[in-house]
Design an enzyme around this catalytic site. Structure first.
Site, short mmCIF file in Angstrom:
data_model
loop_
_atom_site.label_atom_id
_atom_site.label_comp_id
_atom_site.label_asym_id
_atom_site.label_seq_id
_atom_site.Cartn_x
_atom_site.Cartn_y
_atom_site.Cartn_z
N ASP A 14 -21.59 56.30 15.58
CA ASP A 14 -20.27 55.90 15.07
C ASP A 14 -19.98 56.42 13.67
O ASP A 14 -19.27 55.78 12.89
CB ASP A 14 -20.13 54.36 15.10
CG ASP A 14 -20.35 53.81 16.49
OD1 ASP A 14 -19.97 54.48 17.46
OD2 ASP A 14 -20.90 52.70 16.60
N LYS A 17 -17.97 61.26 14.49
CA LYS A 17 -18.16 62.56 15.13
C LYS A 17 -16.91 63.02 15.86
O LYS A 17 -16.51 64.19 15.77
CB LYS A 17 -19.33 62.48 16.14
CG LYS A 17 -20.64 62.08 15.50
CD LYS A 17 -21.73 61.90 16.55
CE LYS A 17 -21.54 60.69 17.43
NZ LYS A 17 -21.70 59.40 16.77
N LYS A 19 -13.73 62.32 15.39
CA LYS A 19 -12.68 62.77 14.47
C LYS A 19 -12.96 64.19 13.99
O LYS A 19 -12.08 65.05 13.98
CB LYS A 19 -12.58 61.82 13.27
CG LYS A 19 -11.61 62.37 12.26
CD LYS A 19 -11.71 61.86 10.87
CE LYS A 19 -11.13 62.94 9.96
NZ LYS A 19 -10.53 62.46 8.73
N ASN A 39 -21.85 55.57 27.08
CA ASN A 39 -22.23 54.67 25.97
C ASN A 39 -21.53 55.10 24.68
O ASN A 39 -21.33 54.29 23.77
CB ASN A 39 -23.76 54.64 25.77
CG ASN A 39 -24.40 56.02 25.70
OD1 ASN A 39 -23.78 57.03 26.00
ND2 ASN A 39 -25.66 56.07 25.31
N GLY A 41 -18.50 56.25 22.16
CA GLY A 41 -17.07 55.95 21.97
C GLY A 41 -16.62 56.76 20.77
O GLY A 41 -17.01 56.48 19.65
N HIS A 42 -15.87 57.82 21.02
CA HIS A 42 -15.45 58.73 19.95
C HIS A 42 -13.94 58.60 19.75
O HIS A 42 -13.17 58.83 20.68
CB HIS A 42 -15.84 60.18 20.31
CG HIS A 42 -17.33 60.36 20.39
ND1 HIS A 42 -17.92 61.56 20.70
CD2 HIS A 42 -18.35 59.50 20.17
CE1 HIS A 42 -19.24 61.42 20.68
NE2 HIS A 42 -19.52 60.18 20.38
N THR A 130 -25.54 49.30 25.54
CA THR A 130 -24.12 49.19 25.85
C THR A 130 -23.93 48.69 27.30
O THR A 130 -22.79 48.52 27.74
CB THR A 130 -23.42 50.56 25.70
OG1 THR A 130 -24.08 51.48 26.58
CG2 THR A 130 -23.51 51.06 24.27
N GLN A 225 -24.10 59.36 19.91
CA GLN A 225 -25.06 58.48 19.21
C GLN A 225 -25.45 59.11 17.86
O GLN A 225 -24.65 59.80 17.27
CB GLN A 225 -26.28 58.18 20.09
CG GLN A 225 -25.98 57.31 21.30
CD GLN A 225 -25.40 58.05 22.48
OE1 GLN A 225 -25.94 59.04 22.94
NE2 GLN A 225 -24.28 57.59 23.00
N LYS A 332 -15.55 58.22 5.91
CA LYS A 332 -15.21 56.85 5.50
C LYS A 332 -15.46 56.61 4.01
O LYS A 332 -15.79 55.49 3.60
CB LYS A 332 -15.92 55.83 6.39
CG LYS A 332 -15.62 56.07 7.88
CD LYS A 332 -16.08 54.99 8.80
CE LYS A 332 -14.96 54.01 9.12
NZ LYS A 332 -15.18 53.24 10.34
P1 GDP Z 1 -18.07 58.39 16.58
O1 GDP Z 1 -18.71 57.61 17.68
O2 GDP Z 1 -19.07 59.02 15.68
O3 GDP Z 1 -17.05 59.37 17.07
O4 GDP Z 1 -17.29 57.33 15.68
P2 GDP Z 1 -16.37 56.11 16.22
O5 GDP Z 1 -15.08 56.65 16.68
O6 GDP Z 1 -17.13 55.23 17.13
O7 GDP Z 1 -16.21 55.27 14.87
C1 GDP Z 1 -15.65 55.81 13.73
C2 GDP Z 1 -14.44 54.93 13.37
O8 GDP Z 1 -14.02 55.22 12.04
C3 GDP Z 1 -13.23 55.20 14.22
O9 GDP Z 1 -12.47 54.03 14.33
C4 GDP Z 1 -12.48 56.26 13.42
O10 GDP Z 1 -11.07 56.27 13.71
C5 GDP Z 1 -12.73 55.80 12.02
N1 GDP Z 1 -12.81 56.84 11.00
C6 GDP Z 1 -13.34 58.10 11.09
N2 GDP Z 1 -13.33 58.70 9.90
C7 GDP Z 1 -12.80 57.83 9.01
C8 GDP Z 1 -12.58 57.83 7.62
O11 GDP Z 1 -12.87 58.80 6.91
N3 GDP Z 1 -12.04 56.71 7.05
C9 GDP Z 1 -11.72 55.62 7.78
N4 GDP Z 1 -11.23 54.57 7.16
N5 GDP Z 1 -11.93 55.56 9.12
C10 GDP Z 1 -12.46 56.64 9.72
P1 IMO Z 2 -21.41 57.04 19.61
O1 IMO Z 2 -21.51 58.37 20.32
C1 IMO Z 2 -23.54 53.50 18.26
C2 IMO Z 2 -26.78 52.06 20.82
C3 IMO Z 2 -26.61 50.72 21.51
C4 IMO Z 2 -28.05 50.25 21.52
C5 IMO Z 2 -28.82 51.56 21.79
C6 IMO Z 2 -29.18 51.77 23.25
O2 IMO Z 2 -20.09 56.39 19.74
O3 IMO Z 2 -21.90 57.17 18.22
P2 IMO Z 2 -27.75 52.52 25.36
O4 IMO Z 2 -26.57 51.89 26.03
O5 IMO Z 2 -27.50 53.92 24.87
O6 IMO Z 2 -29.01 52.44 26.18
O7 IMO Z 2 -28.02 51.60 24.05
O8 IMO Z 2 -27.99 52.60 21.34
N1 IMO Z 2 -25.70 53.03 21.08
C7 IMO Z 2 -24.78 53.38 20.17
N2 IMO Z 2 -24.55 52.92 18.93
N3 IMO Z 2 -22.79 54.51 18.75
C8 IMO Z 2 -23.03 55.00 19.99
O9 IMO Z 2 -22.41 56.09 20.47
C9 IMO Z 2 -24.03 54.40 20.78
N4 IMO Z 2 -24.50 54.61 22.03
C10 IMO Z 2 -25.53 53.78 22.18
O10 IMO Z 2 -25.78 49.87 20.76
O11 IMO Z 2 -28.42 49.80 20.24
MG MG Z 3 -18.68 55.67 18.48
#
Ligand code: GDP
Ligand code: IMO
Ligand code: MG
Length: 430
Positions: A14, A17, A19, A39, A41-42, A130, A225, A332
């Site tokens: 999270d 990536k 973005k 699993n 969520g981007h 997840t 991840q 962030k």
């Molecule tokens: P990923 O799994 O690595 O793609 O990241 P996620 O989408 O799960 O989580 C990142 C969260 O932070 C999302 O809600 C994005 O919209 C948000 N985000 C990404 N970059 C920034 C940033 O620079 N500032 C803020 N405030 N939010 C951001």
């Molecule tokens: P993105 O790509 C954050 C975590 C789960 C748990 C562990 C194992 O959005 O960054 P799994 O379902 O993969 O067997 O769970 O990994 N996990 C993540 N945490 N971002 C993710 O994906 C994740 N995918 C799995 O919360 O701790």
């Molecule tokens: Mg994510």
């Protein structure tokens, strides 16, 4: 010369990536997912409109760019169809832009049932997965009893193999876990229905990406991840079941490792973690709550609250070591805007000895105490800044100090969720 760019999370996922991949896709010819499954969520935000992707690469919104799901991904066709339908309803021509490797391991509903039953059986020791069947699907792949996307091309063989596998899963579910069996007939029927949608999308991904390379197009390899969730190098057993490190880009897509040109690590200006497992810099105080609130730290896949803490350099050093990270994108940064002081964990103490790098596995890490340095906050708004010069001096000092401690350049800085809220210090795809 085109660049094959690997984008990986260098913390516990999270990091932003999605973005970053979406933004960089403007200059690319192809985007490839190489591990993980739904699993992930981007999140992409473009002119206020939010799209959350789980299985489909974050390049999908760009016209003229191909997206590939590589062999290293575990594919749940039910989740895939839901995601595809949603994008198509929003006007994205997914079938034109997306190709799937025939070697993708399939996630069946019985993998999901097993994942959930195992978590319940672990009780207090649960991984906090997840619940998407990721671990059991990789387990069957490695045990060589799993199904692959290609199996769907022959319905009879698929039915036979699927029945045998689901029977085996049902034995575990009913006899060991004492939970309900999965209806094999219903699964086979549903999955054969998906064949009409996915079979036309099958392509040899290794060959396809080689063709983009030969045409001098940039290719982005999109990690899911993060490094500390890597099956080998992370906080085992509190990890996911795939190789989240940069090396996974080669094995999970079929590109040769020598062709990976640049490794970009994505890192939040602080740290978050979802699920269980050690997290040395975790904050249980008002600052942790502040980071969660301003950063909106709720999971993009499960909606769970993310644990928050300070930036952790020993953990990042392991990511840099294992993945040959060439440059970092700090995301962030804006979430730190209001803080008067910003702490950074520069090392750990373990059994009275200073550690510069996170130890392997969960047990030692759980005993590590963070050693902090305190930097001055800027207490000014940085949201949406896209030029270095706009940043307050204290924010620039913070970035310079982190880069110097890690001895890795910070090539991008993200200051908001929007695609354009990004400072590009060094263009990577030129
Ligand atoms: P990923 O799994 O690595 O793609 O990241 P996620 O989408 O799960 O989580 C990142 C969260 O932070 C999302 O809600 C994005 O919209 C948000 N985000 C990404 N970059 C920034 C940033 O620079 N500032 C803020 N405030 N939010 C951001
Ligand atoms: P993105 O790509 C954050 C975590 C789960 C748990 C562990 C194992 O959005 O960054 P799994 O379902 O993969 O067997 O769970 O990994 N996990 C993540 N945490 N971002 C993710 O994906 C994740 N995918 C799995 O919360 O701790
Ligand atoms: Mg994510």
């Amino acid at each position: 010369m085109s660049t094959n760019l690997v984008v990986i999370g260098s913390q516990w996922g999270d990091e932003g990536k999605g973005k970053v991949v979406d933004l960089l896709t403007e200059s690319a010819g192809a985007v490839v997912r190489f591990q993980g499954g739904h699993n992930a969520g981007h999140t992409l935000v473009i002119d206020g409109q939010k799209t959350v992707l789980h299985l489909i690469p974050s390049g999908i919104l760009h016209d003229g760019v191909m997206s590939y799901v590589g062999n290293g991904v575990v594919l749940c066709l039910r989740a895939f169809k839901t995601e595809m339908d949603k994008l198509v309803a929003a006007g994205v021509p997914v079938a034109e832009r997306l190709r799937l490797s025939p070697a993708c391991a399939l996630i069946l509903p019985s993998h999901i049932a097993l994942d959930q039953a195992r978590e319940i059986a672990r009780g207090e020791e649960k991984i906090g997965t997840t619940g998407r069947g990721i671990g059991p699907a990789y387990e069957d792949k490695v045990a060589r009893r799993g199904l692959r996307l290609d199996d769907l091309s022959d319905p009879e063989t698929f039915s036979t193999k699927a029945r045998a596998l689901i029977d085996y899963h049902n034995m575990l579910l009913t006899q060991y876990h004492k939970v309900d069996a999965v209806d094999a007939d219903a699964v086979i029927k549903e999955w054969l229905d998906y064949a009409t949608i996915v079979l036309p999308l099958i392509a040899d991904v290794s060959v396809a990406i080689a063709a983009h390379h030969a045409n001098d197009q940039h290719i982005i390899f999109e990690g899911a991840q993060g490094a500390m969730l890597d099956i080998d190098h992370g906080t085992y057993p509190y990890v996911t079941s795939s190789s989240t490190s940069a090396g996974g880009a080669a094995s999970g897509s079929g590109i040769g490792p020598r062709d990976l040109d640049y490794i970009l690590g994505i890192t939040k200006a602080y740290t978050t973690r979802v699920g269980s497992g050690p997290f040395p810099t975790e904050l249980h105080d008002d600052i942790g709550a502040h980071l969660a609130k301003i950063g909106q730290e709720f999971g993009a896949t499960t909606g769970r609250a993310r644990r928050c803490g300070w930036l952790d350099l020993p953990a990042l050093r392991r990511a840099i070591l294992n993945s040959s990270i060439d440059g970092l994108c700090i995301t962030k940064l804006d979430v730190l805007d209001e803080l008067a002081e910003i702490k950074v964990c520069v090392a750990y103490e373990l059994d009275g000895v200073r550690q510069e790098i996170a130890p392997l596995g969960a047990e030692r890490l759980a005993r590590c105490q963070p050693i902090y340095e305190t930097l001055t906050g800027w207490q000014e708004n940085t949201v949406g800044y896209d030029q270095d010069e706009q940043l307050p001096q204290a924010a620039r000092d913070y970035l310079a100090q982190v880069s110097s401690w890690l001895d890795v350049p910070i090539v991008m800085v993200s200051t908001g969720a929007e695609r354009r809220h990004t400072i590009i210090r060094q263009p990577l795809l030129v």
